[in-house]
Scaffold this motif. Structure first.
Motif, PDB file in Angstrom:
ATOM      1  N   THR A 291       0.954  -1.224  -0.010  1.00 48.42           N
ATOM      2  CA  THR A 291       0.050   0.040  -0.075  1.00 48.42           C
ATOM      3  C   THR A 291       0.874   1.239   0.148  1.00 48.42           C
ATOM      4  N   ALA A 292       1.954   1.155   0.803  1.00 48.56           N
ATOM      5  CA  ALA A 292       2.875   2.461   0.712  1.00 48.56           C
ATOM      6  C   ALA A 292       3.478   2.593  -0.391  1.00 48.56           C
ATOM      7  N   THR A 293       3.918   1.547  -1.082  1.00 50.12           N
ATOM      8  CA  THR A 293       4.558   1.484  -2.278  1.00 50.12           C
ATOM      9  C   THR A 293       3.672   2.073  -3.265  1.00 50.12           C
ATOM     10  N   GLY A 294       2.520   1.547  -3.424  1.00 49.52           N
ATOM     11  CA  GLY A 294       1.670   2.120  -4.389  1.00 49.52           C
ATOM     12  C   GLY A 294       1.133   3.491  -4.348  1.00 49.52           C
ATOM     13  N   PHE A 295       1.302   3.946  -3.036  1.00 52.93           N
ATOM     14  CA  PHE A 295       0.879   5.322  -2.735  1.00 52.93           C
ATOM     15  C   PHE A 295       2.147   6.190  -3.152  1.00 52.93           C
ATOM     16  N   TYR A 296       3.143   5.840  -3.075  1.00 54.57           N
ATOM     17  CA  TYR A 296       4.434   6.543  -3.175  1.00 54.57           C
ATOM     18  C   TYR A 296       4.701   6.642  -4.864  1.00 54.57           C
ATOM     19  N   TYR A 297       4.402   5.430  -5.583  1.00 53.13           N
ATOM     20  CA  TYR A 297       4.480   5.531  -7.147  1.00 53.13           C
ATOM     21  C   TYR A 297       3.559   6.418  -7.798  1.00 53.13           C
ATOM     22  N   ASN A 298       2.240   6.329  -7.170  1.00 51.63           N
ATOM     23  CA  ASN A 298       1.090   6.951  -7.793  1.00 51.63           C
ATOM     24  C   ASN A 298       1.390   8.571  -7.598  1.00 51.63           C
ATOM     25  N   LYS A 299       1.921   9.041  -6.441  1.00 53.43           N
ATOM     26  CA  LYS A 299       2.136  10.349  -6.164  1.00 53.43           C
ATOM     27  C   LYS A 299       3.422  10.754  -7.062  1.00 53.43           C
ATOM     28  N   ALA A 300       4.435  10.016  -7.255  1.00 46.67           N
ATOM     29  CA  ALA A 300       5.512  10.315  -8.051  1.00 46.67           C
ATOM     30  C   ALA A 300       5.028  10.357  -9.460  1.00 46.67           C
ATOM     31  N   LYS A 301       4.258   9.579  -9.862  1.00 44.83           N
ATOM     32  CA  LYS A 301       3.712   9.770 -11.300  1.00 44.83           C
ATOM     33  C   LYS A 301       2.990  10.957 -11.563  1.00 44.83           C
ATOM     34  N   ALA A 302       2.119  11.352 -10.701  1.00 44.53           N
ATOM     35  CA  ALA A 302       1.262  12.620 -10.877  1.00 44.53           C
ATOM     36  C   ALA A 302       2.253  13.557 -10.839  1.00 44.53           C
TER      37      ALA A 302
ATOM     38  N   ASN B 167       5.437  13.719 -11.611  1.00 44.70           N
ATOM     39  CA  ASN B 167       6.328  13.634 -12.960  1.00 44.70           C
ATOM     40  C   ASN B 167       5.234  14.292 -14.224  1.00 44.70           C
ATOM     41  N   ILE B 168       4.121  13.763 -14.128  1.00 44.29           N
ATOM     42  CA  ILE B 168       3.135  14.339 -15.152  1.00 44.29           C
ATOM     43  C   ILE B 168       3.027  15.821 -15.212  1.00 44.29           C
ATOM     44  N   VAL B 169       2.975  16.618 -14.045  1.00 44.56           N
ATOM     45  CA  VAL B 169       2.984  17.869 -13.976  1.00 44.56           C
ATOM     46  C   VAL B 169       4.518  18.733 -14.377  1.00 44.56           C
TER      47      VAL B 169
ATOM     48  N   ASN C 229       4.829  21.034 -17.855  1.00 45.87           N
ATOM     49  CA  ASN C 229       5.566  22.310 -17.711  1.00 45.87           C
ATOM     50  C   ASN C 229       6.400  22.504 -18.485  1.00 45.87           C
ATOM     51  N   ASN C 230       7.272  21.465 -18.970  1.00 39.73           N
ATOM     52  CA  ASN C 230       8.428  21.719 -19.657  1.00 39.73           C
ATOM     53  C   ASN C 230       8.187  21.394 -21.230  1.00 39.73           C
TER      54      ASN C 230
END
Length: 84
Positions: free
Chosen positions: A55-66, A68-70, A74-75
């Protein structure tokens, strides 16, 4: 001028503590299982801590994905002909 140390992201702190907790529980469970000759701890406790880690790993990767999309959006240079 002093350089300020960059703070670690809170999600990385959570992931680090959960991982450390899982490692501690697994090692402690193995030691106690060996000492007491009781393997029942592996039925419930070990899957529960690995579920928490997943659960913690999934949360972390989902947050990192969001994030990185931003960053990518922006670039990317805007083209004048987009949307026509």
């Amino acid at each position: 001028m002093k350089k300020r140390k960059k703070r670690r992201e809170f999600s990385k702190v959570i992931l680090t503590w959960v991982t450390a907790g899982v490692v501690f529980v697994v090692i402690f469970s193995c030691a106690m299982s060996w000492k007491t000759n009781d393997m029942s701890v592996f039925q419930y406790l070990i899957p529960a801590v690995f579920t928490e880690l997943a659960t913690a790993t999934g949360f972390y990767y989902n947050k990192a994905k969001a994030e990185n999309i931003v960053k990518i959006q922006n670039n990317v240079p805007k083209d004048k002909n987009d949307g026509e």
